[in-house]
Design a protein around this motif. Sequence first.
Motif, PDB file in Angstrom:
ATOM      1  N   LEU A   1       0.978   0.242  12.146  1.00 55.81           N
ATOM      2  CA  LEU A   1       2.326   0.358  11.354  1.00 55.81           C
ATOM      3  C   LEU A   1       3.297   0.196  11.930  1.00 55.81           C
ATOM      4  O   LEU A   1       3.763   0.201  13.306  1.00 55.81           O
ATOM      5  CB  LEU A   1       2.191   2.339  11.082  1.00 55.81           C
ATOM      6  CG  LEU A   1       1.224   2.719  10.588  1.00 55.81           C
ATOM      7  CD1 LEU A   1       1.157   4.097   9.962  1.00 55.81           C
ATOM      8  CD2 LEU A   1       0.980   2.096   8.798  1.00 55.81           C
ATOM      9  N   VAL A   2       4.399  -0.051  10.851  1.00 57.47           N
ATOM     10  CA  VAL A   2       5.764  -0.479  11.506  1.00 57.47           C
ATOM     11  C   VAL A   2       6.410   0.570  12.214  1.00 57.47           C
ATOM     12  O   VAL A   2       7.011   0.712  13.306  1.00 57.47           O
ATOM     13  CB  VAL A   2       6.532  -0.928  10.211  1.00 57.47           C
ATOM     14  CG1 VAL A   2       8.125  -1.295  11.076  1.00 57.47           C
ATOM     15  CG2 VAL A   2       6.036  -2.321   9.510  1.00 57.47           C
ATOM     16  N   ASP A   3       6.242   1.748  11.317  1.00 58.98           N
ATOM     17  CA  ASP A   3       6.860   2.942  12.151  1.00 58.98           C
ATOM     18  C   ASP A   3       5.441   3.997  11.961  1.00 58.98           C
ATOM     19  O   ASP A   3       5.146   4.446  10.919  1.00 58.98           O
ATOM     20  CB  ASP A   3       8.018   3.794  10.954  1.00 58.98           C
ATOM     21  CG  ASP A   3       8.226   5.038  11.623  1.00 58.98           C
ATOM     22  OD1 ASP A   3       7.833   5.447  12.754  1.00 58.98           O
ATOM     23  OD2 ASP A   3       9.386   5.620  11.050  1.00 58.98           O
ATOM     24  N   PRO A   4       5.057   4.243  13.181  1.00 58.45           N
ATOM     25  CA  PRO A   4       4.059   5.260  13.412  1.00 58.45           C
ATOM     26  C   PRO A   4       4.053   6.591  12.780  1.00 58.45           C
ATOM     27  O   PRO A   4       3.106   7.321  12.374  1.00 58.45           O
ATOM     28  CB  PRO A   4       3.755   5.497  15.103  1.00 58.45           C
ATOM     29  CG  PRO A   4       4.299   4.215  15.574  1.00 58.45           C
ATOM     30  CD  PRO A   4       5.696   3.960  14.385  1.00 58.45           C
ATOM     31  N   GLU A   5       5.260   6.981  12.612  1.00 63.39           N
ATOM     32  CA  GLU A   5       5.731   8.243  11.846  1.00 63.39           C
ATOM     33  C   GLU A   5       5.161   8.333  10.137  1.00 63.39           C
ATOM     34  O   GLU A   5       5.165   9.133   9.624  1.00 63.39           O
ATOM     35  CB  GLU A   5       7.089   8.519  12.097  1.00 63.39           C
ATOM     36  CG  GLU A   5       7.642   8.539  13.394  1.00 63.39           C
ATOM     37  CD  GLU A   5       7.096   9.915  14.006  1.00 63.39           C
ATOM     38  OE1 GLU A   5       6.545  11.132  13.460  1.00 63.39           O
ATOM     39  OE2 GLU A   5       7.124  10.067  15.363  1.00 63.39           O
ATOM     40  N   GLN A   6       4.983   6.994   9.881  1.00 66.02           N
ATOM     41  CA  GLN A   6       4.689   6.837   8.214  1.00 66.02           C
ATOM     42  C   GLN A   6       3.280   7.005   7.988  1.00 66.02           C
ATOM     43  O   GLN A   6       2.897   6.347   7.033  1.00 66.02           O
ATOM     44  CB  GLN A   6       5.175   5.449   7.783  1.00 66.02           C
ATOM     45  CG  GLN A   6       6.797   5.379   7.992  1.00 66.02           C
ATOM     46  CD  GLN A   6       7.553   6.434   6.999  1.00 66.02           C
ATOM     47  OE1 GLN A   6       7.126   6.911   6.022  1.00 66.02           O
ATOM     48  NE2 GLN A   6       8.885   6.742   7.521  1.00 66.02           N
ATOM     49  N   TYR A   7       2.358   7.764   8.728  1.00 66.23           N
ATOM     50  CA  TYR A   7       0.910   7.696   8.605  1.00 66.23           C
ATOM     51  C   TYR A   7       0.666   8.596   7.109  1.00 66.23           C
ATOM     52  O   TYR A   7      -0.177   7.936   6.572  1.00 66.23           O
ATOM     53  CB  TYR A   7       0.641   8.639   9.721  1.00 66.23           C
ATOM     54  CG  TYR A   7      -0.735   9.473   9.449  1.00 66.23           C
ATOM     55  CD1 TYR A   7      -2.023   8.874   9.214  1.00 66.23           C
ATOM     56  CD2 TYR A   7      -0.712  10.710   8.967  1.00 66.23           C
ATOM     57  CE1 TYR A   7      -3.068   9.207   8.847  1.00 66.23           C
ATOM     58  CE2 TYR A   7      -1.782  11.438   8.490  1.00 66.23           C
ATOM     59  CZ  TYR A   7      -3.138  10.769   8.556  1.00 66.23           C
ATOM     60  OH  TYR A   7      -4.407  11.100   8.042  1.00 66.23           O
ATOM     61  N   GLU A   8       1.540   9.417   6.649  1.00 72.08           N
ATOM     62  CA  GLU A   8       1.370  10.042   5.577  1.00 72.08           C
ATOM     63  C   GLU A   8       1.166   8.932   4.269  1.00 72.08           C
ATOM     64  O   GLU A   8       0.488   9.275   3.533  1.00 72.08           O
ATOM     65  CB  GLU A   8       2.223  11.043   5.003  1.00 72.08           C
ATOM     66  CG  GLU A   8       2.218  12.171   6.036  1.00 72.08           C
ATOM     67  CD  GLU A   8       0.858  13.067   5.996  1.00 72.08           C
ATOM     68  OE1 GLU A   8       0.225  13.023   5.259  1.00 72.08           O
ATOM     69  OE2 GLU A   8       0.554  13.469   7.209  1.00 72.08           O
ATOM     70  N   VAL A   9       1.941   7.805   4.389  1.00 73.69           N
ATOM     71  CA  VAL A   9       1.781   6.767   3.464  1.00 73.69           C
ATOM     72  C   VAL A   9       0.384   6.472   3.208  1.00 73.69           C
ATOM     73  O   VAL A   9      -0.190   6.123   1.911  1.00 73.69           O
ATOM     74  CB  VAL A   9       2.834   5.691   3.602  1.00 73.69           C
ATOM     75  CG1 VAL A   9       2.581   4.545   2.576  1.00 73.69           C
ATOM     76  CG2 VAL A   9       4.284   6.269   3.816  1.00 73.69           C
ATOM     77  N   ILE A  10       0.100   5.972   4.129  1.00 71.20           N
ATOM     78  CA  ILE A  10      -1.372   5.468   4.175  1.00 71.20           C
ATOM     79  C   ILE A  10      -2.534   6.332   3.763  1.00 71.20           C
ATOM     80  O   ILE A  10      -3.222   6.131   3.012  1.00 71.20           O
ATOM     81  CB  ILE A  10      -1.734   4.937   5.578  1.00 71.20           C
ATOM     82  CG1 ILE A  10      -0.815   3.923   6.172  1.00 71.20           C
ATOM     83  CG2 ILE A  10      -3.269   4.103   5.585  1.00 71.20           C
ATOM     84  CD1 ILE A  10      -0.747   2.676   5.060  1.00 71.20           C
ATOM     85  N   ALA A  11      -2.319   7.779   4.380  1.00 75.78           N
ATOM     86  CA  ALA A  11      -3.210   8.617   3.840  1.00 75.78           C
ATOM     87  C   ALA A  11      -3.088   9.040   2.380  1.00 75.78           C
ATOM     88  O   ALA A  11      -4.380   9.286   1.888  1.00 75.78           O
ATOM     89  CB  ALA A  11      -2.974  10.079   4.670  1.00 75.78           C
ATOM     90  N   ASP A  12      -2.153   9.185   2.027  1.00 77.93           N
ATOM     91  CA  ASP A  12      -1.763   9.399   0.482  1.00 77.93           C
ATOM     92  C   ASP A  12      -2.514   8.342  -0.290  1.00 77.93           C
ATOM     93  O   ASP A  12      -3.000   8.856  -1.411  1.00 77.93           O
ATOM     94  CB  ASP A  12      -0.465   9.508   0.054  1.00 77.93           C
ATOM     95  CG  ASP A  12       0.345  10.828   0.781  1.00 77.93           C
ATOM     96  OD1 ASP A  12      -0.392  11.689   1.274  1.00 77.93           O
ATOM     97  OD2 ASP A  12       1.540  10.939   0.891  1.00 77.93           O
ATOM     98  N   GLU A  13      -2.579   7.266   0.095  1.00 75.66           N
ATOM     99  CA  GLU A  13      -2.924   5.993  -0.709  1.00 75.66           C
ATOM    100  C   GLU A  13      -4.531   5.972  -0.605  1.00 75.66           C
ATOM    101  O   GLU A  13      -5.299   5.733  -1.753  1.00 75.66           O
ATOM    102  CB  GLU A  13      -2.651   4.697  -0.297  1.00 75.66           C
ATOM    103  CG  GLU A  13      -1.096   4.376  -0.540  1.00 75.66           C
ATOM    104  CD  GLU A  13      -0.854   4.161  -2.132  1.00 75.66           C
ATOM    105  OE1 GLU A  13      -1.805   3.693  -2.676  1.00 75.66           O
ATOM    106  OE2 GLU A  13       0.167   4.372  -2.618  1.00 75.66           O
TER     107      GLU A  13
END
Length: 303
Positions: A139-151
């Motif tokens: 990820l560009v920002d590792p804190e944005q994991y939820e974006v992938i999980a939601d998809e």
Amino acid sequence: MRVRFILSQIGSGLKSNIAMAISVVLVTFVSLAFVGSAALMQTQIGKLKDDWYDKVEVSVFMCPADSLQPSCAGGEATDDQLDDVRGILESEALAPYVSKVYLETKEEAYDNFVEQFGDEDWAQAITADQMQVSFRIKLVDPEQYEVIADELTGRTGVQQVQDQRKIFEPLFLVLNRATVLSVGLAVVMIVAAVLLITTTIRLSAMSRSRETSIMRLVGASNLFIQLPFMLEGAIAALVGAALAVGGLWGAVDYLQGWLADQITWVNLVNTADVWTIAPILVLVGILLAGVSSAVSLSRYTKV
């Protein structure tokens, strides 16, 4: 002449209350050492996150043949389902969040497994067909994991979306709690330092009440009367701050030399980080002396 008088008053005050002055130095040293330790611990946590979060990935495990997950009811993930997930990960909608995507095949997963566990007896029974196909996403920002999980969570053919950061969360939780404990102890010691400095200045002012009375009679200003007492507290606090900086520098330097050969996979705090927080510790020491002086001198030396 005035400077010489003030210096003589400071020397006289420190000499007459030497035990209290030493107590102020020691309490300030301990309290600022706790403050510095908490700051260095947060610096270490930041370095660990920078190092490790940059290496962790999000893993999307596709369904194996025998999974009981509802999304795997159709059996092992098909080529169409793999293409569907890859299309989502490489879509324009996720482009701002995804830096890199690659597919780990069963054979690659098996090679990695053998590399890690090949010497174990139980590992000999595992074959490449039993391994799972997975997508590995940087990820560009590792804190944005939820974006992938939601998809992808719950999508047909996807068994699990896993964030590798969770492996490190318990360690960060322990370090953060240690920081909170250190800050709590620092607050207690700072309160003790304020009370001790206040007491020291008050005793010094009371022991020189005759001199201050004469100074009042000859028209000396508040600042001129109070300045020696304020400087006494400031000197004691600054010595304590200097000792705290020196103590932290020595501890970090020792730990660096001790752990450098044993722990090479962690970017440890260093003596440069101690110099970074040193001005903060000195400023806190000056504030301690300032607050204590304001509390005690307004009552005992007011003109």
